[in-house]
Write a protein that holds these residues in place. Structure first.
Motif, PDB file in Angstrom:
ATOM      1  N   LEU A 149      14.801  10.478  40.307  1.00 34.71           N
ATOM      2  CA  LEU A 149      15.931   9.484  39.514  1.00 34.71           C
ATOM      3  C   LEU A 149      15.579   8.265  40.165  1.00 34.71           C
ATOM      4  O   LEU A 149      14.909   7.908  41.229  1.00 34.71           O
ATOM      5  CB  LEU A 149      17.176   9.798  40.256  1.00 34.71           C
ATOM      6  CG  LEU A 149      17.652  11.187  39.720  1.00 34.71           C
ATOM      7  CD1 LEU A 149      19.146  11.395  40.550  1.00 34.71           C
ATOM      8  CD2 LEU A 149      17.868  11.222  38.044  1.00 34.71           C
ATOM      9  N   THR A 150      15.937   7.071  39.273  1.00 33.15           N
ATOM     10  CA  THR A 150      15.617   5.909  39.735  1.00 33.15           C
ATOM     11  C   THR A 150      16.756   5.299  40.729  1.00 33.15           C
ATOM     12  O   THR A 150      17.686   6.158  40.809  1.00 33.15           O
ATOM     13  CB  THR A 150      15.613   4.794  38.491  1.00 33.15           C
ATOM     14  OG1 THR A 150      16.905   4.805  38.034  1.00 33.15           O
ATOM     15  CG2 THR A 150      14.515   5.138  37.615  1.00 33.15           C
ATOM     16  N   GLY A 151      16.754   3.973  41.301  1.00 34.19           N
ATOM     17  CA  GLY A 151      17.887   3.854  42.328  1.00 34.19           C
ATOM     18  C   GLY A 151      19.096   3.584  41.548  1.00 34.19           C
ATOM     19  O   GLY A 151      20.142   4.185  42.027  1.00 34.19           O
ATOM     20  N   GLU A 152      19.058   3.159  40.303  1.00 32.96           N
ATOM     21  CA  GLU A 152      20.233   3.085  39.424  1.00 32.96           C
ATOM     22  C   GLU A 152      20.664   4.704  38.988  1.00 32.96           C
ATOM     23  O   GLU A 152      22.071   4.795  39.153  1.00 32.96           O
ATOM     24  CB  GLU A 152      19.948   2.109  38.369  1.00 32.96           C
ATOM     25  CG  GLU A 152      21.300   1.869  37.625  1.00 32.96           C
ATOM     26  CD  GLU A 152      20.908   0.820  36.274  1.00 32.96           C
ATOM     27  OE1 GLU A 152      19.765   0.408  36.074  1.00 32.96           O
ATOM     28  OE2 GLU A 152      21.819   0.539  35.595  1.00 32.96           O
ATOM     29  N   GLU A 153      19.840   5.166  38.653  1.00 36.44           N
ATOM     30  CA  GLU A 153      20.260   6.696  38.166  1.00 36.44           C
ATOM     31  C   GLU A 153      21.134   7.213  39.308  1.00 36.44           C
ATOM     32  O   GLU A 153      21.826   8.051  39.015  1.00 36.44           O
ATOM     33  CB  GLU A 153      19.177   7.466  37.573  1.00 36.44           C
ATOM     34  CG  GLU A 153      18.756   7.023  36.312  1.00 36.44           C
ATOM     35  CD  GLU A 153      17.510   7.520  35.806  1.00 36.44           C
ATOM     36  OE1 GLU A 153      17.226   7.324  34.562  1.00 36.44           O
ATOM     37  OE2 GLU A 153      16.727   8.006  36.581  1.00 36.44           O
ATOM     38  N   SER A 164      19.956  17.997  35.965  1.00 36.22           N
ATOM     39  CA  SER A 164      19.172  18.990  35.755  1.00 36.22           C
ATOM     40  C   SER A 164      18.121  18.846  34.476  1.00 36.22           C
ATOM     41  O   SER A 164      16.892  19.017  34.743  1.00 36.22           O
ATOM     42  CB  SER A 164      19.811  20.248  35.792  1.00 36.22           C
ATOM     43  OG  SER A 164      20.708  20.659  36.611  1.00 36.22           O
ATOM     44  N   ILE A 165      18.628  18.495  33.635  1.00 37.35           N
ATOM     45  CA  ILE A 165      18.028  18.276  32.274  1.00 37.35           C
ATOM     46  C   ILE A 165      16.882  17.016  32.522  1.00 37.35           C
ATOM     47  O   ILE A 165      15.805  17.185  32.367  1.00 37.35           O
ATOM     48  CB  ILE A 165      18.615  17.815  31.026  1.00 37.35           C
ATOM     49  CG1 ILE A 165      19.545  19.194  30.872  1.00 37.35           C
ATOM     50  CG2 ILE A 165      17.925  17.577  29.715  1.00 37.35           C
ATOM     51  CD1 ILE A 165      20.542  19.152  29.793  1.00 37.35           C
ATOM     52  N   ARG A 166      17.448  16.153  33.223  1.00 43.44           N
ATOM     53  CA  ARG A 166      16.593  15.065  33.341  1.00 43.44           C
ATOM     54  C   ARG A 166      15.253  14.915  34.468  1.00 43.44           C
ATOM     55  O   ARG A 166      14.196  14.962  34.146  1.00 43.44           O
ATOM     56  CB  ARG A 166      17.427  13.725  34.057  1.00 43.44           C
ATOM     57  CG  ARG A 166      16.740  12.354  34.088  1.00 43.44           C
ATOM     58  CD  ARG A 166      17.376  11.490  34.726  1.00 43.44           C
ATOM     59  NE  ARG A 166      18.526  10.859  33.940  1.00 43.44           N
ATOM     60  CZ  ARG A 166      19.753  10.617  34.183  1.00 43.44           C
ATOM     61  NH1 ARG A 166      20.224  10.793  35.458  1.00 43.44           N
ATOM     62  NH2 ARG A 166      20.516   9.951  33.282  1.00 43.44           N
ATOM     63  N   HIS A 167      15.631  16.151  35.202  1.00 40.75           N
ATOM     64  CA  HIS A 167      14.732  16.424  36.484  1.00 40.75           C
ATOM     65  C   HIS A 167      13.621  17.383  35.584  1.00 40.75           C
ATOM     66  O   HIS A 167      12.368  16.920  35.605  1.00 40.75           O
ATOM     67  CB  HIS A 167      15.459  17.350  37.207  1.00 40.75           C
ATOM     68  CG  HIS A 167      14.697  17.573  38.480  1.00 40.75           C
ATOM     69  ND1 HIS A 167      14.106  18.850  38.561  1.00 40.75           N
ATOM     70  CD2 HIS A 167      14.255  16.873  39.407  1.00 40.75           C
ATOM     71  CE1 HIS A 167      13.499  18.822  40.057  1.00 40.75           C
ATOM     72  NE2 HIS A 167      13.369  17.675  40.250  1.00 40.75           N
ATOM     73  N   ALA A 168      14.121  18.399  34.656  1.00 42.37           N
ATOM     74  CA  ALA A 168      13.153  19.009  34.018  1.00 42.37           C
ATOM     75  C   ALA A 168      12.442  18.192  32.988  1.00 42.37           C
ATOM     76  O   ALA A 168      11.219  18.407  32.952  1.00 42.37           O
ATOM     77  CB  ALA A 168      13.885  20.228  33.111  1.00 42.37           C
ATOM     78  N   TRP A 169      12.836  17.393  32.332  1.00 43.97           N
ATOM     79  CA  TRP A 169      12.113  16.398  31.498  1.00 43.97           C
ATOM     80  C   TRP A 169      11.120  15.563  32.327  1.00 43.97           C
ATOM     81  O   TRP A 169       9.879  15.460  31.952  1.00 43.97           O
ATOM     82  CB  TRP A 169      13.208  15.596  30.996  1.00 43.97           C
ATOM     83  CG  TRP A 169      12.609  14.486  29.802  1.00 43.97           C
ATOM     84  CD1 TRP A 169      12.221  13.215  29.725  1.00 43.97           C
ATOM     85  CD2 TRP A 169      12.343  14.951  28.341  1.00 43.97           C
ATOM     86  NE1 TRP A 169      11.714  12.668  28.822  1.00 43.97           N
ATOM     87  CE2 TRP A 169      11.363  13.708  27.820  1.00 43.97           C
ATOM     88  CE3 TRP A 169      12.224  16.013  27.584  1.00 43.97           C
ATOM     89  CZ2 TRP A 169      11.077  13.958  26.381  1.00 43.97           C
ATOM     90  CZ3 TRP A 169      12.018  16.143  26.351  1.00 43.97           C
ATOM     91  CH2 TRP A 169      11.279  14.873  25.969  1.00 43.97           C
ATOM     92  N   ARG A 170      11.624  14.980  33.494  1.00 44.71           N
ATOM     93  CA  ARG A 170      10.459  14.338  34.249  1.00 44.71           C
ATOM     94  C   ARG A 170       9.560  14.709  34.724  1.00 44.71           C
ATOM     95  O   ARG A 170       8.395  14.604  35.228  1.00 44.71           O
ATOM     96  CB  ARG A 170      11.484  13.454  35.535  1.00 44.71           C
ATOM     97  CG  ARG A 170      12.357  12.550  34.851  1.00 44.71           C
ATOM     98  CD  ARG A 170      12.038  11.132  35.027  1.00 44.71           C
ATOM     99  NE  ARG A 170      13.164  10.348  34.202  1.00 44.71           N
ATOM    100  CZ  ARG A 170      14.173   9.464  34.686  1.00 44.71           C
ATOM    101  NH1 ARG A 170      14.462   9.576  35.968  1.00 44.71           N
ATOM    102  NH2 ARG A 170      14.818   8.712  33.828  1.00 44.71           N
ATOM    103  N   MET A 186      23.877  26.089  32.456  1.00 42.66           N
ATOM    104  CA  MET A 186      23.840  25.890  31.122  1.00 42.66           C
ATOM    105  C   MET A 186      22.736  24.760  30.985  1.00 42.66           C
ATOM    106  O   MET A 186      22.266  24.746  29.914  1.00 42.66           O
ATOM    107  CB  MET A 186      25.265  24.831  31.131  1.00 42.66           C
ATOM    108  CG  MET A 186      25.720  24.909  29.606  1.00 42.66           C
ATOM    109  SD  MET A 186      25.705  26.042  28.552  1.00 42.66           S
ATOM    110  CE  MET A 186      27.094  26.724  28.902  1.00 42.66           C
ATOM    111  N   SER A 187      22.481  24.109  31.845  1.00 44.59           N
ATOM    112  CA  SER A 187      21.226  23.214  31.799  1.00 44.59           C
ATOM    113  C   SER A 187      19.883  23.898  31.594  1.00 44.59           C
ATOM    114  O   SER A 187      19.124  23.432  30.598  1.00 44.59           O
ATOM    115  CB  SER A 187      21.072  22.105  32.918  1.00 44.59           C
ATOM    116  OG  SER A 187      20.694  23.068  33.772  1.00 44.59           O
TER     117      SER A 187
END
Lengths: 284, 426
Positions: A101-105, B11-17, B104-105
């Motif tokens: 995550l970024t700092g803002e996120e 969790s979705i963002r993590h998987a995406w990254r 769910m994610s």
């Protein structure tokens, strides 16, 4: 008004924490008969060398560890009450963040965990990024941050809920002198705004500068507790280092006095036979 | 709800990254492109397409379930190592909220990847047809059929009798539960054109007899219309032609009788009434049920992963969950391997009293079979590809084995995790 100020936000009495092994046998006594209280507008420092039980005490106050005996109350309730968690800000000793995550996120994520409404969260995140001087790196992932930058984001995270009680575990760890000064100023500013702050640190000079109250921990027990200036007067010291060393030496000496001659002999035998000089040294 | 959403999207963002969907799609795409070159087919576009769809469908389900398992275990490990769980525990977040959002994610992430992959298959199918020398009219018909992803489906192509060489296979029965854990897989295959009706089946396991004498009785409205006896050996496929006129009768019932040498029935097993008419159901309905089954599979795998990761190390939870998955996926085969091979073929000989494997069977294997989810039923690919109706009953069967895993995970989160020290677990 006076009453509310006098009511302690944190109240710890006769607290004991024993870590047990897999079979439930006592392994380490991390805290023994610890007591302290923190009121509003107070900055309290938990001071002690590594392994003295500072972080254990902090974790008990946050409900991450359960006390073996004694009581630890925050806002008059048990430490693990969920309602308390909206009123406490915590900066961990280690930087426990999602590196993707970024700092803002990151701040937005923790803001959502606090159920802050979108507009309020958005404003608060930007305000805190500005306050901690992290605006320039707000869009960069935390994986690319330096140690000092992570501490700043951690501090911003701790302040998200605008908490009444702020628990900071080694807040200046990894910061440059300028950053340390900024954090000290911030702590004093928060104190002026009526926040109660508990700082756990092993940097003795830090507590001298900003703390009203001290709790000196050594091997899980409280060596001294009270207002900073009173403790200095009482022990005829001028700074924290002097006070700490004096108290530690005194404690070690009293421990040694408790050993009777038989014990001393045993120690001496273990030290290559009954050497009279060595016994004298020990007794001295 | 905000907390739930925060964890879900994180969790979705993590998987995406982490590029998890891309890795999945890449691997599946690689298999899809190379598979038709490995596996023999009849050279027709239909043959090639069928291979591509059948194998990639199966692989997709396996890839999704393993990804759910691995990602759920790995994410727990990541949180513990980075001590993020400690910081989250200082926020007003309950354990069950966190676990539900995570589950769910995983379903959303994996279905997102799956959708992209399906779109890729649609495009590839179109390309495959263009490579073959078929008339422009046929091409345009196929194109119009395959242009949109929604419209494209293996079932539609197979159901289309002109396209699928006027042949429809229908499966009527799956496993017969016989005594002593004998499981059979008998199918009554019907080819409605000139081909005869025939019975095909395989005894998956015979625990105390080397071969079984079986009597098949096909009845229509309780009237015996056909009967045959046969000695059947385990694991050997059994074919029996049936009179073609039977295909005109519906519904049919198959009774399976197992007898000994004196032809006295030992076990009498009656199958469900057979119906020659395909249960009515739209493709969309079937696809929906297949999607729900696959989601349940991902959900269950992730729940197993999360639960095990709470109590075991990364390696331990990965190993244990793989054992559960393998047992659940190959129950019948493992059973056959363990209890069929090497059994003495002596009439009247009971292995139950002597064989130590029987103790293993009743103490360990039987309960293990009982508690592991039936991953074979959870994988709807075969049924979807064969144009077979996926009944709602499957959910009852699957639910009875998968729900305990989901419930145990949630109960653990609700009652046990709050009573544990967070720091101890990290």
């Amino acid at each position: 008004m006076e009453d509310s100020v006098n009511t302690p936000l944190v109240e710890v009495a006769h607290l004991k924490k024993v870590f047990k092994d897999f079979w439930g046998r006592p392994k380490v006594t991390a805290l023994h008969d610890v007591g302290l209280s923190i009121h509003k507008k107070e900055v309290c420092a938990l001071i002690g060398p590594n392994g003295s039980g500072k972080t254990t005490l902090v974790k008990i106050l946050l409900g991450l560890l359960f006390p073996t005996s004694g009581s630890a109350k925050v806002f008059g309730q048990n430490c693990f009450e969920t309602s308390n968690k909206y009123r406490i800000g915590f900066l961990a000793e280690e930087n426990c963040f999602y590196k993707h995550l970024t700092g803002e996120e990151t701040l937005n994520f923790y803001g959502r965990l606090l159920s802050l409404p979108y507009v309020e969260r958005h404003d608060r995140v930007h305000e805190l990024l500005k306050l901690t001087g992290m605006e320039h790196a707000a869009k960069r992932p935390l994986g690319e941050y330096s140690l000092g930058m992570l501490r700043r984001i951690g501090l911003a995270q701790a302040l998200l809920a605008d908490p009444e009680l702020l628990i900071l575990d080694e807040p200046t760890n990894g910061l440059d002198p300028l950053g340390i000064e900024e954090v000290h100023q911030l702590i004093l500013e928060l104190k002026a705004r009526g926040k109660a702050i508990l700082i756990s640190t092993h940097l003795l000079a830090e507590s001298d500068e900003i703390c009203d109250q001290l709790v000196l921990l050594h091997q899980g027990t409280v060596l001294a507790e009270g207002k900073t200036h009173e403790l200095h007067q009482q022990h005829d010291t001028h700074n924290m280092k002097e006070l700490f060393l004096k108290l530690v030496k005194r404690t070690n000496a009293s421990h040694l006095k408790q050993l009777n001659d038989k014990d001393l002999n045993k120690v001496a035998v273990a030290h290559e036979g009954p050497d009279q000089d060595f016994l004298d040294q020990l007794q001295k | 709800m905000k907390v739930f959403n925060a964890i879900l999207w994180d969790s979705i963002r993590h998987a995406w990254r982490l590029r998890l969907p891309f890795i999945l799609i890449f691997l599946l795409g690689l298999v899809l492109l190379t598979l038709p070159n490995w596996v023999m087919h009849d050279g027709s576009p239909e043959g090639k397409l069928r291979i591509m769809m059948t194998y990639s469908g199966h692989l997709q389900i396996y890839a999704l379930s393993f990804a759910a398992l691995f990602y759920s275990i790995w994410f727990e490990k990541f949180e513990r190592e980075n001590k993020v769980n400690l910081l989250i525990a200082t926020y007003p977040v309950s354990h069950h909220q966190k676990i539900l959002a995570r589950l769910m994610s995983y379903v959303l992430i994996l279905w997102g990847s799956s959708l992209i992959f399906q779109a890729g298959i649609g495009f590839l199918t179109l390309r495959t047809f263009q490579q073959f020398d078929i008339s422009i009219q046929e091409k345009s018909e196929l194109k119009s059929r395959l242009l949109t992803v929604r419209e494209y489906s293996p079932l539609q192509l197979i159901e289309d009798q002109d396209f699928e060489q006027k042949r429809i296979e229908r499966q009527f029965m799956q496993a017969f539960p016989l005594n002593h854990g004998i499981a059979t897989g008998f199918d009554l295959l019907v080819t409605p054109q000139q081909d005869p009706l025939y019975l095909r089946g395989k005894l998956m396991s015979l625990q105390d007899i080397g071969q079984a004498q079986l009597r098949f009785e096909v009845r229509h409205e309780n009237r015996l219309v056909w009967a045959a006896e046969a000695y059947i050996q385990p694991s050997v496929e059994f074919y029996q032609l049936l009179p073609a006129e039977l295909s005109k009768l519906s519904p049919l019932r198959l009774d399976l009788i197992q007898g000994n040498e004196e032809k006295k029935p030992l076990y009498y097993v009656q199958a469900e009434p057979l119906s020659l008419s395909r249960p009515k159901g739209s493709f969309i309905g079937n696809l929906l049920r297949a999607t729900m089954l696959s989601s349940l599979l991902i959900f269950t795998m992730a729940a197993i992963g999360i639960f095990l990761a709470q109590i075991l190390s990364f390696q331990g939870s990965l190993f244990t969950s793989l054992v559960i998955y393998i047992i659940g996926s190959f129950k019948q085969d493992i059973h056959e391997l363990l209890f069929s091979s090497g059994m003495p073929n002596i009439p009247g000989f009971s292995t139950e009293q002597l064989d130590p494997s029987t103790i293993f069977y009743s103490i360990l294997w039987k309960p293990l079979l009982f508690i592991t989810p039936d991953f074979q039923v959870l994988n709807p690919t075969s049924k979807l590809m064969n144009g077979e109706y996926i009944p709602w009953d499957d959910f009852i069967h699957v639910g009875s084995t998968t729900l305990p895993f989901l419930c145990v995970t949630l109960l653990y989160a609700l009652y046990f995790l709050p009573r544990q020290e967070v720091d101890k677990r990290s």
